[in-house]
Design an enzyme around this catalytic site. Structure first.
Site: not given
Ligand code: UT7
Length: 324
Positions: A122, A246, A280
């Site tokens: 990216c 980005h 993205n």
């Molecule tokens: O482009 C290159 C570099 N990439 C990035 O910069 C990406 C960086 N990371 C992110 O943007 C975020 O970490 C994500 C968008 C990938 C995930 O968001 P988050 O706020 O970090 O969510 P999380 O992984 O901490 O998950 C929080 C909760 C979890 O549930 P529990 O364990 O709290 O019950 C996940 O299972 O949300 C759940 N979850 C979802 N729920 C509904 C994870 N993905 C989803 C989803 N829909 N798509």
């Protein structure tokens, strides 16, 4: 002993034109919630995306690169023969041989171009822009076309809710050429190769990322690098008219803007939010955001614009440019 003659390049460089393209198919959060356990509300709140575009089966990153590159040339008022080098940033190719850059140059009509692919994920567009600027300044190239083009849907598990809701397909491009006044500042780049396991191709097939870890890295480490790019260009945070990070996650974009404002960036600094309707798109996201924002009249020719790319590697690169 013979002395070698060195090429003489331009005093300064600038972006002469930009262009971008997206596939036709719009995919909403609602659409995704029908094939995986997610909701429109979760995606909007945690990532900021409302919709994104997915390429058709027969539409490749190469096809999108040809369109974006041709548009950038037209925007610069140049013809293909005015360009002699093509750099294609890409990290989603399924067929590394041949590269994308050679056939893309040929299809655009840039014959006998120096052409190569560059993979810094990216951060690829900002890496390419830095290389292009230096090629023109050194005299290795008269004008260079830099394209970021990605078909992420080829490498994303379509039912993996941690990646399929984020990534999308697109291409963006810029033509770099000589200028009387500097229009592209020094690139500040680097890698955190010790963190390589945070984003990689699992089983060589689909992207895996440790979302939270990458999120933490991006929200803490990227703003200081953006500040270094400003310093390298001899500018202050208050000089920045436009910030284009980005488009990884709207919360990351907002965190970077907040850190820069704490260091003196203005409240009226325009901050890219192209992710909302584009998703993205990796190396395409920065040039496409610039193109969309300029077309919408949100940014203007002459604006001091801070670019900062980051992603797998982990890699990062940023520079200040003057909006064409
Ligand atoms: O482009 C290159 C570099 N990439 C990035 O910069 C990406 C960086 N990371 C992110 O943007 C975020 O970490 C994500 C968008 C990938 C995930 O968001 P988050 O706020 O970090 O969510 P999380 O992984 O901490 O998950 C929080 C909760 C979890 O549930 P529990 O364990 O709290 O019950 C996940 O299972 O949300 C759940 N979850 C979802 N729920 C509904 C994870 N993905 C989803 C989803 N829909 N798509």
């Amino acid at each position: 002993m013979s002395t070698l003659r060195l090429a003489r390049g331009a005093q300064a460089t600038r972006i002469l034109g930009i262009g971008s393209t997206q596939p036709e198919q719009v995919v909403t959060n609602e659409d995704l919630s029908k094939v995986m356990d997610t909701t429109d509300q979760w995606i909007r709140e945690r990532v900021g995306i409302i919709e994104r575009r997915f390429a058709a089966k027969d539409e490749s990153a190469e096809d999108m690169a040809v369109v974006a590159g041709s548009k950038a040339l037209a925007d610069a008022g140049l013809s293909p023969s005015d360009v002699d080098t093509v750099i294609l940033a890409n990290c989603t190719s399924l067929t590394p041989i041949p590269n994308y850059a050679a056939p893309v140059a040929d299809r655009i009509g840039i014959k006998r171009a120096g052409a190569f692919d560059l993979n810094a994920a990216c951060a690829g567009f900002c890496y390419g822009l830095g290389v292009a600027s230096d090629l023109v300044r050194c005299g290795s190239s008269k004008r260079t076309l830099v394209i970021g083009s990605e078909k992420l849907t080829d490498v994303v598990d379509p039912v993996d809710r941690s990646t399929a809701i984020i990534f999308a397909d697109a291409a963006g491009a810029a033509v770099v050429g000589p200028a009387e006044e500097p229009g592209i500042g020094p690139v500040v780049w680097g890698t955190a190769g010790d963190l390589v396991d945070m984003i990689y191709m699992r089983d060589g097939k689909y992207i895996f990322q440790e979302g939270q870890s990458v999120f933490r890295w991006a929200t803490t480490q990227i703003a200081p690098i953006a500040l270094r790019a400003l310093e390298a260009a001899g500018l202050q945070p208050s000089d920045v008219d436009v910030l284009i990070p980005h488009q990884a996650n709207l919360r990351i974009v907002e965190a970077i803007a907040k850190r820069l404002r704490k260091q003196g960036a203005r409240d009226d600094m325009v901050v890219a939010d192209d992710i909302v309707y584009s998703g993205n798109t990796s190396s395409a996201s920065i040039p496409m955001a610039m193109d969309h924002m300029r077309a919408a009249g949100r940014i203007h020719s002459g604006d001091v614009t801070l670019l900062i790319g980051f992603g797998a590697g982990l890699s990062y690169a940023g520079q200040v440019v003057i909006c064409p």
